[in-house]
Design a protein around this motif. Structure first.
Motif, PDB file in Angstrom:
ATOM      1  N   GLU A   1     -49.572 118.186  45.048  1.00 20.61           N
ATOM      2  CA  GLU A   1     -50.891 118.512  45.597  1.00 20.61           C
ATOM      3  C   GLU A   1     -51.580 117.288  46.186  1.00 20.61           C
ATOM      4  N   LEU A   2     -51.211 116.127  45.722  1.00 24.17           N
ATOM      5  CA  LEU A   2     -51.827 114.899  46.218  1.00 24.17           C
ATOM      6  C   LEU A   2     -51.148 114.374  47.467  1.00 24.17           C
ATOM      7  N   THR A   3     -50.095 115.036  47.906  1.00 22.77           N
ATOM      8  CA  THR A   3     -49.344 114.584  49.084  1.00 22.77           C
ATOM      9  C   THR A   3     -49.227 115.686  50.119  1.00 22.77           C
TER      10      THR A   3
ATOM     11  N   ILE B   1     -44.331 110.944  43.027  1.00 26.67           N
ATOM     12  CA  ILE B   1     -44.582 110.957  44.466  1.00 26.67           C
ATOM     13  C   ILE B   1     -43.477 110.145  45.112  1.00 26.67           C
ATOM     14  N   PRO B   2     -42.513 110.820  45.750  1.00 23.09           N
ATOM     15  CA  PRO B   2     -41.311 110.138  46.239  1.00 23.09           C
ATOM     16  C   PRO B   2     -41.581 109.290  47.473  1.00 23.09           C
TER      17      PRO B   2
ATOM     18  N   PHE C   1     -56.499 108.255  37.760  1.00 20.14           N
ATOM     19  CA  PHE C   1     -55.380 109.167  37.944  1.00 20.14           C
ATOM     20  C   PHE C   1     -54.293 108.781  36.951  1.00 20.14           C
ATOM     21  N   ASN C   2     -53.997 109.702  36.030  1.00 17.56           N
ATOM     22  CA  ASN C   2     -53.055 109.447  34.942  1.00 17.56           C
ATOM     23  C   ASN C   2     -51.706 110.094  35.272  1.00 17.56           C
ATOM     24  N   PHE C   3     -50.794 109.313  35.831  1.00 16.80           N
ATOM     25  CA  PHE C   3     -49.431 109.779  36.132  1.00 16.80           C
ATOM     26  C   PHE C   3     -48.582 109.583  34.888  1.00 16.80           C
ATOM     27  N   TYR C   4     -48.787 110.452  33.912  1.00 17.72           N
ATOM     28  CA  TYR C   4     -48.234 110.226  32.574  1.00 17.72           C
ATOM     29  C   TYR C   4     -46.730 110.390  32.485  1.00 17.72           C
ATOM     30  N   ASN C   5     -46.093 111.120  33.438  1.00 14.65           N
ATOM     31  CA  ASN C   5     -44.641 111.290  33.361  1.00 14.65           C
ATOM     32  C   ASN C   5     -43.950 110.973  34.680  1.00 14.65           C
ATOM     33  N   ALA C   6     -44.625 110.263  35.567  1.00 12.49           N
ATOM     34  CA  ALA C   6     -44.035 109.929  36.862  1.00 12.49           C
ATOM     35  C   ALA C   6     -43.038 108.789  36.731  1.00 12.49           C
ATOM     36  N   SER C   7     -41.963 108.868  37.504  1.00 12.48           N
ATOM     37  CA  SER C   7     -41.007 107.769  37.585  1.00 12.48           C
ATOM     38  C   SER C   7     -41.195 106.959  38.863  1.00 12.48           C
ATOM     39  N   GLN C   8     -41.906 107.542  39.834  1.00  7.47           N
ATOM     40  CA  GLN C   8     -42.104 106.866  41.114  1.00  7.47           C
ATOM     41  C   GLN C   8     -43.404 107.331  41.736  1.00  7.47           C
ATOM     42  N   ILE C   9     -44.153 106.394  42.321  1.00  8.74           N
ATOM     43  CA  ILE C   9     -45.384 106.693  43.041  1.00  8.74           C
ATOM     44  C   ILE C   9     -45.408 105.819  44.283  1.00  8.74           C
ATOM     45  N   THR C  10     -45.860 106.391  45.385  1.00  9.08           N
ATOM     46  CA  THR C  10     -46.042 105.623  46.604  1.00  9.08           C
ATOM     47  C   THR C  10     -47.514 105.658  46.982  1.00  9.08           C
ATOM     48  N   VAL C  11     -48.092 104.494  47.239  1.00  8.96           N
ATOM     49  CA  VAL C  11     -49.507 104.414  47.595  1.00  8.96           C
ATOM     50  C   VAL C  11     -49.685 103.504  48.799  1.00  8.96           C
ATOM     51  N   SER C  12     -50.768 103.736  49.501  1.00  7.70           N
ATOM     52  CA  SER C  12     -51.200 102.780  50.519  1.00  7.70           C
ATOM     53  C   SER C  12     -52.623 102.406  50.151  1.00  7.70           C
ATOM     54  N   SER C  13     -53.610 102.832  50.919  1.00  5.22           N
ATOM     55  CA  SER C  13     -54.988 102.567  50.522  1.00  5.22           C
ATOM     56  C   SER C  13     -55.423 103.583  49.475  1.00  5.22           C
TER      57      SER C  13
ATOM     58  N   PHE D   1     -44.693 104.656  33.229  1.00  4.43           N
ATOM     59  CA  PHE D   1     -43.252 104.814  33.419  1.00  4.43           C
ATOM     60  C   PHE D   1     -42.818 104.567  34.859  1.00  4.43           C
ATOM     61  N   ALA D   2     -43.742 104.423  35.769  1.00  2.80           N
ATOM     62  CA  ALA D   2     -43.435 104.548  37.187  1.00  2.80           C
ATOM     63  C   ALA D   2     -43.182 103.216  37.874  1.00  2.80           C
ATOM     64  N   THR D   3     -42.318 103.267  38.873  1.00  2.00           N
ATOM     65  CA  THR D   3     -42.220 102.216  39.867  1.00  2.00           C
ATOM     66  C   THR D   3     -43.174 102.584  40.995  1.00  2.00           C
ATOM     67  N   VAL D   4     -44.119 101.722  41.270  1.00  3.44           N
ATOM     68  CA  VAL D   4     -45.113 101.972  42.310  1.00  3.44           C
ATOM     69  C   VAL D   4     -44.685 101.233  43.571  1.00  3.44           C
TER      70      VAL D   4
END
Length: 325
Positions: free
Chosen positions: A170-172, A196-197, A217-229, A238-241
């Motif tokens: 929903e966030l993408t 978020i792949p 924003f609590n990504f409690y079970n994410a393994s990957q997140i991609t962000v910009s601004s 748990f995530a690689t950002v």
């Protein structure tokens, strides 16, 4: 009750003080539990990295952090490999080796070896526990799409804490803004399920109706997140950002950070200053399984109603075939 507070020696007092107050653990806006890599960018905030850091043409923040012995604004628990860029400085601590090439500093201007002023093991345990604890809290708001935005609606007005649950997808979904309706100046927790792949990114439009410094924003079970601004804080133990070009203004907690050709710049415009409930078992070994997020308001009643319907059908069918009701 506010989260937890980093004091001298980077350990915590009782869970009656803030974690994200002012900046992460009263000193660090960025906390990485494993490795950090970034190119062609800079950080304007204190950073703590448990593992190795590798940078090229990167500028570390050179401000002091009075929350830890030595006032180190940058703490690296492993090795530092740095090519080009500015900093580190005497307020940089590297537990391992420092390999600096074409930087504004040489190995004699930073502190290396000895005991790290940050207890990364304890911090990681506490962040894991807190993230899972927050994920289990019942939502008191709903989420819906409206035009080109994603709208977070408070179910009850005048609360000090609002909790929402969303799927990472929903966030993408192409939204251009996030709108918080009825939350006022309250602390806002958005529990996010999933990752978020690469190729997608968290909504990087503006925040409406809420101060980004109150939103986590609590990504409690994410393994990957991609962000910009991004104008809020992220807890993703748990995530690689993956950081794309842009400006990250909140507080970040993650397993790894990987910057692309030009990584996110870290700024303190929206450092988290909200008030969070604290896991009563903050220092205990983390549980072996990740909790299921609490449903949004109304979902419990729908589920209960469905169960009653099923039970009614069973009784009806038993009555039809003569079996005991």
């Amino acid at each position: 009750m506010k989260f937890i507070e980093l004091i001298l020696g980077a350990t915590f007092i009782a869970a009656a003080a803030p974690l994200f107050a002012g900046s992460l653990v009263d000193g660090y806006n960025v906390l990485i539990f494993n490795s950090f890599s970034a190119n062609n960018s800079d950080s304007n905030v204190p950073i703590a990295i448990a593992g190795n850091a590798t940078t090229a043409n990167y500028a570390f923040d050179q401000s002091l952090n009075s929350a830890v012995p030595g006032n180190y604004g940058t703490v690296i628990g492993g090795n530092l490999t740095m090519t080009g860029g500015s900093g580190p400085s005497p307020v940089t601590y590297v537990a391992g080796s420092a390999n600096l090439t074409n930087t504004s500093c040489n190995t004699g201007c930073i502190q290396t070896g000895g005991t790290s002023p940050v207890n990364f093991g304890l911090l990681q345990t506490q962040m894991l526990n807190e993230s899972w604890y927050l994920a289990g809290l019942a939502a008191n708001g709903t989420v819906a799409s409206q035009n080109s935005g994603l709208v977070f609606n408070a179910a009850t007005p005048n609360q000090s804490l609002y909790i929402f649950s969303v799927a990472a997808s929903e966030l993408t979904s192409g939204y251009t803004y996030l709108d918080f309706v009825g939350t006022g100046n309250a602390t806002v927790i958005v529990n996010v399920t999933g990752s978020i792949p690469d190729g997608s990114s968290i909504v990087n439009g503006g925040f409406q109706g809420a101060n980004g410094s109150n939103v986590l924003f609590n990504f409690y079970n994410a393994s990957q997140i991609t962000v910009s601004s991004f104008d809020a804080s992220v807890l993703a133990p748990f995530a690689t950002v993956y950081g794309n070009p842009g400006q990250f203004d909140g507080t970040l907690v993650a397993e790894n950070f990987v910057g692309g050709i030009s990584a996110d710049e870290f700024h303190a415009d929206d450092t988290f200053t909200g008030t969070l409930p604290t896991d009563p078992n903050l220092n205990a070994p983390p549980p072996g399984s990740i909790p299921t997020p609490a449903p949004e308001p109304g979902a419990v009643y729908l589920l209960a109603g469905g169960i009653l319907v099923v039970l009614g059908l069973i009784r009806f069918r038993r009555g039809r075939d003569g079996s005991p009701k």
